[in-house]
Motif scaffolding. Structure first.
Motif, PDB file in Angstrom:
ATOM      1  N   HIS A 368       0.856  -1.185   0.000  1.00  0.00           N
ATOM      2  CA  HIS A 368       0.000   0.000   0.000  1.00  0.00           C
ATOM      3  C   HIS A 368       0.892   1.234   0.000  1.00  0.00           C
ATOM      4  O   HIS A 368       1.851   1.318   0.778  1.00  0.00           O
ATOM      5  N   PRO A 369       0.629   2.201  -0.870  1.00  0.00           N
ATOM      6  CA  PRO A 369       1.520   3.366  -0.979  1.00  0.00           C
ATOM      7  C   PRO A 369       1.651   4.159   0.322  1.00  0.00           C
ATOM      8  O   PRO A 369       2.648   4.837   0.540  1.00  0.00           O
ATOM      9  N   GLU A 370       0.658   4.081   1.219  1.00  0.00           N
ATOM     10  CA  GLU A 370       0.714   4.807   2.487  1.00  0.00           C
ATOM     11  C   GLU A 370       0.950   3.879   3.670  1.00  0.00           C
ATOM     12  O   GLU A 370       0.870   4.304   4.831  1.00  0.00           O
ATOM     13  N   GLY A 371       1.235   2.619   3.380  1.00  0.00           N
ATOM     14  CA  GLY A 371       1.497   1.669   4.450  1.00  0.00           C
ATOM     15  C   GLY A 371       0.267   1.242   5.226  1.00  0.00           C
ATOM     16  O   GLY A 371       0.385   0.652   6.315  1.00  0.00           O
ATOM     17  N   LEU A 372      -0.924   1.510   4.714  1.00  0.00           N
ATOM     18  CA  LEU A 372      -2.160   1.150   5.416  1.00  0.00           C
ATOM     19  C   LEU A 372      -2.473  -0.337   5.264  1.00  0.00           C
ATOM     20  O   LEU A 372      -1.986  -0.999   4.342  1.00  0.00           O
ATOM     21  N   LYS A 373      -3.314  -0.821   6.175  1.00  0.00           N
ATOM     22  CA  LYS A 373      -3.707  -2.227   6.145  1.00  0.00           C
ATOM     23  C   LYS A 373      -5.227  -2.339   6.123  1.00  0.00           C
ATOM     24  O   LYS A 373      -5.952  -1.442   6.568  1.00  0.00           O
ATOM     25  N   PHE A 374      -5.709  -3.466   5.583  1.00  0.00           N
ATOM     26  CA  PHE A 374      -7.137  -3.731   5.505  1.00  0.00           C
ATOM     27  C   PHE A 374      -7.590  -4.427   6.788  1.00  0.00           C
ATOM     28  O   PHE A 374      -6.934  -5.346   7.276  1.00  0.00           O
ATOM     29  N   VAL A 375      -8.727  -3.977   7.321  1.00  0.00           N
ATOM     30  CA  VAL A 375      -9.192  -4.482   8.615  1.00  0.00           C
ATOM     31  C   VAL A 375     -10.439  -5.351   8.504  1.00  0.00           C
ATOM     32  O   VAL A 375     -10.738  -6.128   9.411  1.00  0.00           O
ATOM     33  N   GLY A 376     -11.209  -5.225   7.435  1.00  0.00           N
ATOM     34  CA  GLY A 376     -12.404  -6.036   7.264  1.00  0.00           C
ATOM     35  C   GLY A 376     -13.679  -5.329   7.680  1.00  0.00           C
ATOM     36  O   GLY A 376     -13.685  -4.435   8.535  1.00  0.00           O
ATOM     37  N   ALA A 377     -14.797  -5.754   7.102  1.00  0.00           N
ATOM     38  CA  ALA A 377     -16.090  -5.091   7.311  1.00  0.00           C
ATOM     39  C   ALA A 377     -16.586  -5.202   8.742  1.00  0.00           C
ATOM     40  O   ALA A 377     -17.308  -4.320   9.229  1.00  0.00           O
ATOM     41  N   ASP A 378     -16.239  -6.267   9.443  1.00  0.00           N
ATOM     42  CA  ASP A 378     -16.707  -6.416  10.817  1.00  0.00           C
ATOM     43  C   ASP A 378     -16.219  -5.261  11.686  1.00  0.00           C
ATOM     44  O   ASP A 378     -16.958  -4.777  12.561  1.00  0.00           O
ATOM     45  N   ARG A 379     -14.970  -4.829  11.485  1.00  0.00           N
ATOM     46  CA  ARG A 379     -14.460  -3.695  12.249  1.00  0.00           C
ATOM     47  C   ARG A 379     -15.201  -2.425  11.872  1.00  0.00           C
ATOM     48  O   ARG A 379     -15.513  -1.600  12.737  1.00  0.00           O
ATOM     49  N   CYS A 380     -15.472  -2.249  10.583  1.00  0.00           N
ATOM     50  CA  CYS A 380     -16.223  -1.070  10.146  1.00  0.00           C
ATOM     51  C   CYS A 380     -17.601  -1.046  10.805  1.00  0.00           C
ATOM     52  O   CYS A 380     -18.103   0.011  11.219  1.00  0.00           O
ATOM     53  N   GLY A 381     -18.216  -2.234  10.898  1.00  0.00           N
ATOM     54  CA  GLY A 381     -19.568  -2.347  11.428  1.00  0.00           C
ATOM     55  C   GLY A 381     -19.695  -2.068  12.902  1.00  0.00           C
ATOM     56  O   GLY A 381     -20.816  -1.882  13.411  1.00  0.00           O
ATOM     57  N   GLU A 382     -18.593  -2.013  13.637  1.00  0.00           N
ATOM     58  CA  GLU A 382     -18.649  -1.709  15.060  1.00  0.00           C
ATOM     59  C   GLU A 382     -19.170  -0.297  15.302  1.00  0.00           C
ATOM     60  O   GLU A 382     -19.803  -0.032  16.329  1.00  0.00           O
ATOM     61  N   CYS A 383     -18.869   0.601  14.364  1.00  0.00           N
ATOM     62  CA  CYS A 383     -19.382   1.976  14.469  1.00  0.00           C
ATOM     63  C   CYS A 383     -20.475   2.257  13.444  1.00  0.00           C
ATOM     64  O   CYS A 383     -21.498   2.869  13.757  1.00  0.00           O
ATOM     65  N   HIS A 384     -20.253   1.795  12.223  1.00  0.00           N
ATOM     66  CA  HIS A 384     -21.181   2.076  11.120  1.00  0.00           C
ATOM     67  C   HIS A 384     -22.228   0.958  11.048  1.00  0.00           C
ATOM     68  O   HIS A 384     -22.292   0.187  10.087  1.00  0.00           O
ATOM     69  N   THR A 385     -23.046   0.875  12.082  1.00  0.00           N
ATOM     70  CA  THR A 385     -23.955  -0.272  12.224  1.00  0.00           C
ATOM     71  C   THR A 385     -25.026  -0.321  11.140  1.00  0.00           C
ATOM     72  O   THR A 385     -25.371  -1.390  10.640  1.00  0.00           O
TER      73      THR A 385
END
Length: 534
Positions: A368-385
């Motif tokens: 990744h050009p900025e060194g970022l990593k993918f976390v998965g939709a489950d992590r997104c869903g913790e806030c963006h229910t």
């Protein structure tokens, strides 16, 4: 049997088909008064031998919606040649949605239908079989060679895409009934190596055919750049063709074919310079070509399109007028059901991808050009229910499942899993670059290691979420310790407005013209709409 000659010619002319290599670049040809208008795919062309001039290039870009009966009105020819090329890696139809044309299994269905009519059939291909030169492409090339052997192909021109696989790889290929052909390409400076062969003769029915191939001068730099040792030597076609023609004529074929892999202009120039060749199968034309040959003198210049969507059928009638008939057949699903043998070839291909663990290869890995990593939709869903709840009900969430069992259509009852195929994974999981089929370091690796990245998820459009999640977690734990401007900037970078989504390439990486030709943003957005945070 006597050598074939056009009845209108005062001097008998031997039929020669020159197989040469061409790249994309279509030049419209002129129309000579009195010639028959160009026909589109699915229509039969019977250019009278006495017609002079060139046929007009077609402006039609798609085959008819309702295909006509196959080769309607044709008598059984003495022999038929299937003319193809520029497959560009499309062993299957040119997309994964319904209504796509092409595919090797439908090509096999065409062969079977012709043989059921009592036809004697052989195939010739102008080359351009692949898109890239990775290990997966080597496996695919092997699969395509096996399939072409199954379908009675006699010659495949060696073009740029084949030569990118490397001299060592090509030299290792066995010469079965299908020959790798090029009169002006030599590997390791060994003309007697046997791969590629300069020419070949073969018999289909009672007709003896001679075929050769050339790589156009315009492509030389793409294969062997100046100062780079590729173990590939490319001579000028004019340097080799006179001698090859002489050798072919010595074997007294009744039909000779030139496969020309270069530009369309080069193919026409070859047809003019070497009138001994009555048929030139040309690369370098449009993806959806005219369904009628172009005439250069007495020579037919034929194009067969791209991505395996069409097969040119050349019927040969030595005792009739005209002696040749041609139809560009669109490989639609209505006329050409799947073929069991080609289905097994796909199964073997997918098994090799699995056995050799192609998706794990370092050649596919990018950072990744900025060194970022993918976390998965489950992590997104913790806030963006709310957005997460919408996503769970969409087809995006089940994109992985469709690689295992297909699309639950009747024709998918014996579906072959694609979960080990990078070309499929790239749009059905998270953390891959879809157009180049490359895997990010933190992207989906396999079902055991990264199950949280299965399916098409949030981060495909919103970007890798590691920094966003880390900062939001810190903010929840100690808001005062978080830089407010940094938090605001990061939140803004993850958010996409509807207008931004319309203009971005995220959707179009997978919903491209091959895989989703009817994609309309507004209609598809209604199916996945997830506005706002909560």
């Amino acid at each position: 049997m006597q050598a074939l000659s056009f009845r209108s010619s005062s001097t008998p002319t031997r039929w020669l088909v020159l197989a040469g290599l061409f790249v994309c670049g279509c030049e419209a040809s002129k129309t000579t008064p009195g010639t028959t208008p160009t026909t589109s795919a699915g229509k039969t062309s019977t250019i009278p031998a006495s017609t002079d001039g060139e046929a007009k290039a077609s402006t039609e870009s798609h085959p008819p919606a309702e295909p006509k009966p196959l080769l309607d009105g044709w008598e059984v020819p003495a022999a038929a040649l299937l003319l193809t090329g520029e497959q560009h890696g499309y062993f299957e139809p040119c997309g994964c949605t319904l209504g796509q044309s092409g595919g090797m299994t439908r090509r096999a269905s065409l062969v079977r239908q012709l043989e059921d009519r009592g036809w004697k059939v052989a195939g010739l291909d102008v080359g351009g079989t692949l898109r890239r030169a990775r290990q997966q492409d080597q496996i695919k090339f092997d699969t395509i060679l096996t399939a072409l052997n199954d379908l009675h192909y006699e010659g495949l021109a060696v073009g740029v895409e084949e030569l990118r696989l490397g001299a060592d790889f090509l030299a290792s290929k066995p010469q079965n009934s299908l020959a790798l052909l090029s009169a002006n390409v030599v590997l390791f400076d060994l003309p007697d190596l046997g791969t590629p062969r300069a020419f070949k003769t073969f018999t289909v029915g009672n007709l003896k055919v001679g075929v050769t191939a050339v790589l156009g001068d315009s492509l030389k730099a793409e294969v062997a750049p100046a100062g780079v040792n590729t173990n590939i030597t490319i001579k000028a076609p004019s340097e080799v063709l006179p001698g090859v023609i002489q050798q072919l004529q010595a074997e007294k074929p009744q039909l000779m074919v030139l496969l020309s892999h270069g530009s369309l202009a080069e193919a026409e120039a070859l047809a003019k310079a070497y009138p001994e060749f009555q048929v030139v199968l040309a690369a370098g034309g449009p993806g959806d070509p005219a369904g009628r040959p172009t005439k250069v003198g007495e020579t037919w210049v034929i194009q067969a399109g791209h991505k395996g969507r069409y097969v040119g059928v050349l019927g040969i009638y030595p005792d009739a007028t005209p002696q040749l008939k041609f139809e560009l057949v669109s490989l639609d699903a209505k006329r050409f059901p799947d073929d069991a043998k080609m289905h097994e070839r796909m199964r073997e291909y997918q098994q090799r991808l699995k056995d050799e663990e192609i998706w794990k290869k370092d050649e596919l890995l990018i950072r990744h050009p900025e060194g970022l990593k993918f976390v998965g939709a489950d992590r997104c869903g913790e806030c963006h229910t709310k957005a997460f709840a919408v996503w769970k009900e969409t087809k995006h969430a089940h994109a992985w499942d469709s690689l295992i069992k297909g699309h639950a259509r009747p024709e998918d009852k014996d579906y072959i899993s694609r979960i080990y195929d990078p070309e499929c994974l790239s749009c059905h999981v998270v953390g891959w670059e879809p157009q180049e089929m490359l895997r990010y370091e933190s992207g989906f690796f396999d079902e055991a290691t990264t199950p949280h990245l299965k399916g098409q998820q949030c981060e495909h459009c919103h970007g890798a979420g590691s920094a966003h999640v880390a900062l939001e977690t810190q903010f929840q734990e100690d808001a005062a310790a978080v830089d407010g401007e940094k938090l605001k900037t990061l939140r803004a970078s993850m958010r996409q407005t509807l207008e931004q989504a319309k203009k971005s390439t995220g959707c179009y990486y997978c919903h491209d013209t091959d895989n989703s030709p009817n994609f309309k943003f507004e209609e598809y957005w209604d199916q996945i709409k997830h506005e706002g945070k909560d």
